[in-house]
Scaffold this active site. Structure first.
Site, short mmCIF file in Angstrom:
data_model
loop_
_atom_site.label_atom_id
_atom_site.label_comp_id
_atom_site.label_asym_id
_atom_site.label_seq_id
_atom_site.Cartn_x
_atom_site.Cartn_y
_atom_site.Cartn_z
N CYS A 181 -0.25 -0.86 0.84
CA CYS A 181 -0.15 -0.95 2.19
C CYS A 181 -1.11 0.18 3.27
O CYS A 181 -1.15 -0.07 4.27
CB CYS A 181 1.11 -1.23 2.77
SG CYS A 181 2.02 -2.66 1.97
N HIS A 228 0.78 -0.55 10.22
CA HIS A 228 0.99 -1.81 9.09
C HIS A 228 1.92 -2.54 9.67
O HIS A 228 3.08 -2.43 10.12
CB HIS A 228 1.24 -0.76 7.98
CG HIS A 228 1.73 -1.84 6.87
ND1 HIS A 228 1.12 -3.05 6.31
CD2 HIS A 228 2.76 -1.72 5.97
CE1 HIS A 228 1.66 -3.43 5.45
NE2 HIS A 228 2.92 -2.76 5.05
N ASN A 240 3.41 -9.73 6.08
CA ASN A 240 2.85 -8.58 5.68
C ASN A 240 1.73 -8.68 4.82
O ASN A 240 2.01 -9.36 3.51
CB ASN A 240 4.14 -7.69 4.70
CG ASN A 240 3.47 -6.64 4.39
OD1 ASN A 240 2.34 -6.30 4.20
ND2 ASN A 240 4.70 -5.49 3.89
#
Length: 328
Positions: A122, A255, A285
């Site tokens: 990520c 993020h 996500n």
């Protein structure tokens, strides 16, 4: 004269298949797994996510995002002299040929420009931007295509409701070019392998077969605790390196993992929530794709304007974390 790197174009792409919490809950119920829209939204802020079709690969999503970024930058594919691709879900087992090379071929780039994948989960897009910034400032490259693309739906265990409801697929890209005007103001990257076990895909390939689990594993509470602390610290490091304060930040593009982590980060930084770009509700996500997806959306809807100062930051498996402070 000092050479800087500057973002001159952004692009993004989401697969056509949108899956709401209600649809996902119904799918899981067929397997005897109980969840609900309220349960998912309360814990993550996610209402929907997009899933790639079986034939869609990370490179296909990346291609769409890259083409849009190139169009926004006013460049042709062969104007690109370096491709850096952040992904944890490469097209090929073992990661080669690199998905960056696949994207190069699909874009029709024939100038021999180097292409490589970066793996920091990520945090991958932040890592890739930092690498691009260094190459441009060194004079080695002029126009760098930086992409984050993922098909995380392929590595989700749909019997584990604590993880399968959180992730989605997508891609985002930026074109970073040499400039006489400041663009990237500071970058800070970190990793701590001692935390690798809290967010990982623990399986491996042995004699042509998967040894162990090929599904994503996450210790949610441990990741949450680390994330809020580390994101605040790395953002302050980037601001200090640029001799700036949090009040100088026009937009925070974190993020997009969990709305509570994002809100906690903004609060620690002393930033009002109105200054934070939030797409997690609709995207889930998307790992390395989440920051460029959010950035492109805010650029295209007019929130992020030329001259604005933007903080991008992420945490990911490894454990990795980093921040990039830019002037658009």
């Amino acid at each position: 004269m000092t050479t800087y790197s500057k973002i001159i174009g952004t692009g993004s792409y989401l697969p056509a298949k949108r899956v709401t919490n209600q649809e996902l809950a119904a799918q899981l119920a067929e397997q005897g797994i109980e969840t609900s829209d309220e349960w998912i939204v309360t814990r993550s802020g996610i209402s929907a996510r997009h899933y790639a079709e079986p034939a869609e690969l990370s490179s296909d999503l990346a291609l769409q995002a890259a083409q849009r970024a190139l169009q926004a930058a006013g460049l042709q594919p062969n104007d690109i002299d370096l491709i850096i691709m952040a992904t944890s879900t490469p097209d090929h087992l073992g990661g080669f040929p690199s998905t960056a090379c696949v994207v190069q071929r699909k874009l029709g780039i024939t100038n021999g420009a180097p292409a490589m994948d970066v793996q920091a989960v990520c945090s991958g897009f932040v890592y890739a931007m930092s690498v691009a910034d260094s190459f441009i400032k060194s004079g080695a490259h002029k126009n760098v295509l930086v992409i984050g693309a993922e098909v995380f739906s392929r590595i989700l265990d749909f019997k584990d409701r604590t993880t399968c409801v959180l992730f989605g697929d997508g891609a985002g890209a930026v074109v970073m070019s040499a400039s006489q005007e400041p663009g990237v103001l500071a970058t800070k990257l970190h990793a701590d392998g001692s935390h690798g076990h809290i967010l990982c895909v623990p399986g491996s390939v042995n004699n042509g077969a998967v040894a162990g689990s090929a599904y994503l594993y996450m210790d949610g509470p441990a990741v949450f605790k680390l994330a809020v602390s580390l994101l605040d610290k790395v953002a302050r490091e980037a601001l200090e390196a640029a001799n700036m304060q949090s009040t100088d930040v026009d937009w925070l593009v974190p993020h997009q993992a969990n709305i509570r982590i994002m809100q906690g980060t903004a609060k620690k930084m002393g930033l009002p929530l109105e200054k934070m770009v939030v797409t997690v509700a609709e995207h889930g996500n998307t790992s390395a794709a989440s920051i460029p997806l959010a950035l492109d959306q805010a650029v295209r809807d007019g929130r992020i304007q030329p001259g604005h100062t933007v903080m991008m930051e992420g945490v990911g498996g490894g454990f990795t974390w980093g921040a990039v402070l830019v002037r658009m």
